[in-house]
Design an enzyme around this catalytic site. Structure first.
Site, PDB file in Angstrom:
ATOM      1  N   GLY A  31      57.492  35.715  64.402  1.00  0.00           N
ATOM      2  CA  GLY A  31      56.481  36.688  63.970  1.00  0.00           C
ATOM      3  C   GLY A  31      55.933  36.270  62.631  1.00  0.00           C
ATOM      4  CG  MET A  33      58.125  39.182  57.548  1.00  0.00           C
ATOM      5  SD  MET A  33      57.961  38.787  55.787  1.00  0.00           S
ATOM      6  CE  MET A  33      59.648  38.986  55.213  1.00  0.00           C
ATOM      7  CG  ASP A 146      58.701  48.450  60.182  1.00  0.00           C
ATOM      8  OD1 ASP A 146      57.823  49.108  60.785  1.00  0.00           O
ATOM      9  OD2 ASP A 146      58.755  47.204  60.221  1.00  0.00           O
TER      10      ASP A 146
END
Ligand code: 3AM
Length: 333
Positions: A31, A33, A146
């Protein structure tokens, strides 16, 4: 570094051994990150998951700090429903990585894509695990911030079925200290809007009720396969969330009607009107299965409705900051 060259970089890591101990076997996913790999812990001979920070982010100190903080939180929060971080390191080439227990399974997001929705009993098993994890995080003055199906892992660990909460990358201390405020600028919004509480979308101060809101959104999605608010445009999404109308029985007729009340409270736009704790939410979901409990609640409600109305404090006084902000946002509506 472009997406293509980042994936080249990840490909090259396969077969490499990080710091003499973690042999990278295959990439599980990637992803913005970074990427997660399955690896072998050579000294112990077992599988671990290794998360590598994206190479183009290694020079961004705020993201490096965020990555380190995720590792530190995951290494210190010892809970069977929170993915345990076992190690953190930097290679001679400057690759930052964290080592986690490896869960052989899938994310809740993947499960929902495959199955559409889950049964009430299956949902309760997952919610119970998440409530346990959140209770521990909140007791330690940590907010996850999150919570979303992509951050829930469901699978096997040492042959046992487990549900684990992942990714404390944007975790926040409830009482921000100086160090914390450097990491998250005031009003800066991290997180995933569809699952975020309205006060989070607005960049207001958060309480554990923000995580409980996201938990209610995920529970709603598990039961119905749909989201209680799904507008793409942020302002429209916020307006939809502020209306707070979310019935599960309109999607799935055979769910207990008492669940609609649970979601009215769990997804209340005002954080103060939501459940006080994760366990209160869990208990309400469980109680909704029993028609007797639901009837008793309805009876209490009608008895209360016939009692004389006590004078109430002005709403402004009860939660001035939140309503004041809304007035400014929606022009006094
Ligand atoms: O891309 P998918 O959804 O297949 O499940 C996580 C996700 O997989 C997986 O890595 C991908 C990117 O986040 N993942 C993350 N942590 C993991 C862990 N500790 C993990 N898989 C196994 N064990």
């Amino acid at each position: 570094m472009s997406g293509a060259s980042a994936s080249e970089y990840y490909k090259k890591l396969i077969g490499e051994t990080l710091n003499g101990n973690y042999r990278i076997e295959r990439m599980i996913g990637s992803g913005g990150m970074g990427a997660v790999f399955q690896a072998t812990h050579l000294a112990l001979g077992n599988s671990v998951a290794v998360k590598v920070l994206a190479p183009e982010l290694a020079s961004d100190m705020s993201l490096v700090k965020r990555f380190q903080r995720e590792a530190r939180v995951g290494g210190n929060l010892m809970h069977p429903n929170i993915v345990r971080v076992q190690d953190f390191g930097k290679t001679d080439e400057g690759i930052l990585f964290m080592v986690m227990e490896f869960i052989d399974g899938e994310t809740l997001a993947g499960k929902l894509t495959k199955n559409g929705r889950l049964s009430l009993e299956e949902t309760i098993v997952i919610v119970e695990a998440l409530c346990d994890a959140l209770t521990t995080a909140h007791k330690n003055n940590l907010l996850h911030r999150d919570l979303k199906p992509a951050n829930i892992l469901i699978g096997k660990l040492n042959g046992r079925e487990v549900v684990k909460l992942l990714d404390f990358g944007i975790v926040k201390l409830l009482q921000p200290d100086e160090h914390q405020s450097q990491l998250t600028a005031v009003g800066q919004v991290f997180g995933t809007p569809l699952y975020m509480a309205p006060e989070h979308l607005m960049g207001l101060t958060l309480t554990p009720q923000a995580d409980l809101y996201s938990l209610a959104v995920m529970t709603y999605e598990m039961l119905t396969g749909a989201l209680p608010a799904d507008q793409e445009d942020l302002r429209k999404l916020l307006e939809q969330k502020m209306k707070g109308t979310a019935s599960v029985t309109t999607h799935v007729a055979d769910l207990p009607p008492a669940l609609d009340e649970v979601f009215a409270k769990g997804l209340a736009s005002n954080p103060e009107s939501r459940y006080a704790t994760a366990n209160d939410f869990l208990q309400a979901v469980k109680d909704a299965r029993k028609p007797d409990t639901a009837k008793l609640r309805a009876k209490e409600f009608s008895e209360r409705a016939t009692q004389p109305i006590e004078p109430q404090p002005a709403p402004e006084k009860a939660s001035g900051g939140f309503f004041g902000f809304l007035k400014r946002l929606f022009g006094g509506k």
